[in-house]
Design a protein around this motif. Structure first.
Motif, PDB file in Angstrom:
ATOM      1  N   ARG A  40      -9.335   3.222   0.764  1.00 41.04           N
ATOM      2  CA  ARG A  40      -9.942   3.748  -0.476  1.00 41.04           C
ATOM      3  C   ARG A  40     -10.387   5.189  -0.301  1.00 41.04           C
ATOM      4  O   ARG A  40     -10.335   5.977  -1.241  1.00 41.04           O
ATOM      5  N   PRO A  43      -6.523   9.490   0.879  1.00 41.34           N
ATOM      6  CA  PRO A  43      -5.275   9.403   0.098  1.00 41.34           C
ATOM      7  C   PRO A  43      -4.032   9.300   0.972  1.00 41.34           C
ATOM      8  O   PRO A  43      -3.037   8.706   0.546  1.00 41.34           O
ATOM      9  N   ARG A  46      -2.805   5.834   1.407  1.00 44.07           N
ATOM     10  CA  ARG A  46      -2.332   5.127   0.208  1.00 44.07           C
ATOM     11  C   ARG A  46      -0.918   5.554  -0.171  1.00 44.07           C
ATOM     12  O   ARG A  46      -0.422   5.210  -1.244  1.00 44.07           O
ATOM     13  N   ASP A  61      -0.331   6.927  -3.902  1.00 42.81           N
ATOM     14  CA  ASP A  61      -1.133   5.818  -4.432  1.00 42.81           C
ATOM     15  C   ASP A  61      -0.286   4.576  -4.720  1.00 42.81           C
ATOM     16  O   ASP A  61      -0.472   3.891  -5.732  1.00 42.81           O
TER      17      ASP A  61
END
Length: 441
Positions: A40, A43, A46, A61
């Motif tokens: 979380r 970045p 992700r 993401d």
């Protein structure tokens, strides 16, 4: 949302695996929660990677949860345990496939009946996402999240374009001309289909606490940086152990965080910054500490200049078309043929400094730490130094085409001997134990 990998990201093709021995109560559920917390916040964790060859891209993401694999250790696992070494070898040499998050973790859990005993975490990331300092951030935050749940502080994804920023436009035409020439030269290189066989050797030496403390105190009293003293010790070791086969240059990475580049927060994950190099063939002077003071001044000037040059250098790199995997293989083999050590006559030296990954009062505490590096493209050759719990460690990672195991071992022993000699510590307070990763073809 997708973005193409930058030229630098294309070229940095390798893995870093941190091996962290911990003590304290850990569960798979808590580990998964801590990994979710990391994801979380950062970045880079992700992202998914897609594409192939020199047409790879990041999908932002889009990643699923970070993979965690649990392996039960034997009741008397040791640092040279065969199963443990197989796990480390598999982690550091296994590439991250498309569609997978750029981080994975293996927990070598205590055997049944040892709740809260010592266990190990193997934390692996691709170098094109994380450098060594980024890995330390991941380890530190992962361990903190095992026993606390602070609100994560997300930040925007960082790209090479952010580092370039408003690079000095006055030299842009020179960089464009240089990039054109490099692109023409690369185009002349015939691609190779024959796979590279990178096989790294991992060796480690740890200085005793007395010697490590003496180094810190002596550097303080002489007004020199520890990095400067270690560079001189390494240069002397290279010359004494390798002679004419030694490298021409020692190359040192520069951490571009710490306020040096505004685009990078101190806790940001990124693949690196810049580097400076020093002559590896300069003969020692008559006074080691006078040489160390001169080296400290040289380092300060070179780091300042390097940081100032990073935006323009990154801009130059982005003007160069990424070579195809086949051409990279040919370039590496050209280096094998033309250089003395398979690494274009360079030797890397990374200093991670005094690392603090946990506090004495934390429920989960770090007992030992080391790291392994594997490159899928270029040859790796160098030392990484760090201090943990008052002891200075030197980790050697080198492709066996660069240095044979016996010469690498001689180099490490020469480094420790030179450190003892110049710091003034007479007792034999260092170990020279090897912890080799089983090489793979």
């Amino acid at each position: 949302m997708r973005r193409r990998l930058s030229t630098i990201e294309q070229l940095i093709d390798g893995n870093i695996t941190c091996v962290v021995a911990i003590e304290g109560a850990v569960t798979p559920e808590r580990l998964r929660a801590a990994l979710a917390w990391l994801q979380r916040k950062h970045p880079a964790l992700r992202m998914l990677i897609g594409g192939a060859g020199n047409r790879r891209y990041y999908e932002l993401d889009a990643a699923g949860e970070i993979p965690l694999r649990v392996v039960e250790r034997g009741p008397r696992a040791s640092p040279v345990d065969g199963r443990r070494m197989q796990e480390i070898d598999a982690e550091v040499t296994t590439a991250f496939g498309n569609g997978l998050p750029p981080l994975r973790v293996v927990w070598l859990a205590p055997a049944d009946g040892e709740p809260g005993g010592e266990s190990e975490l193997l934390v692996t990331a691709p170098h094109r996402v994380c450098d060594g300092m980024s890995m330390l951030t991941i380890i530190r935050e992962l361990l903190q999240a095992l026993h606390s749940d602070p609100a994560p502080e997300p930040y925007p994804a960082i790209t090479t374009a952010d580092i370039i920023g408003s690079a000095d436009r006055r030299g842009r035409w020179k960089r464009r001309l240089a990039a054109t020439l490099v692109n023409l030269l690369i185009a002349l290189v015939p691609p190779s289909r024959r796979a590279l066989r990178n096989r790294e050797l991992h060796l480690e030496w740890a200085a005793g606490r007395a010697l490590s403390s003496s180094l810190v105190q002596r550097c303080r009293s002489e007004g020199v940086s520890i990095h400067a003293a270690l560079l001189l010790v390494l240069r002397e070791a290279l010359q004494s152990a390798l002679g004419e086969d030694g490298p021409d240059w020692i190359e040192c990475p520069v951490d571009a965080r710490r306020g040096r580049l505004s685009a990078l927060r101190r806790d940001a994950l990124f693949f690196g910054g810049g580097s400076f190099r020093v002559d590896a063939r300069t003969a020692p002077g008559g006074d080691f500490w006078a040489d160390a003071r001169a080296m400290s001044a040289e380092i300060r000037a070179k780091v300042e200049q390097d940081v100032a040059d990073i935006p323009a250098r990154y801009q130059l790199c982005e003007m160069i078309r990424p070579p195809s995997p086949g051409r990279i293989r040919s370039i590496v083999r050209l280096g094998d043929a033309l250089s003395r050590n398979g690494n274009w006559n360079r030797f890397s030296f990374s200093n991670l400094g005094n690392i603090v990954l946990s506090e004495a009062t934390d429920p989960v505490r770090v007992r030992r730490f080391t790291l392994h590096v594997h490159s899928f493209a270029t040859r790796v050759l160098g030392f990484m130094a760090f201090s943990l719990h008052g002891r200075l460690h030197f980790v050697y990672t080198g492709d066996q085409r660069c240095l044979a195991p016996e010469r690498a071992d001689a180099l490490g022993r020469a480094l420790v001997a030179a450190l003892q000699r110049h710091v003034g510590e007479q007792e034999r307070s260092a170990t020279g134990t090897a912890d080799p990763v089983s090489p793979r073809g």
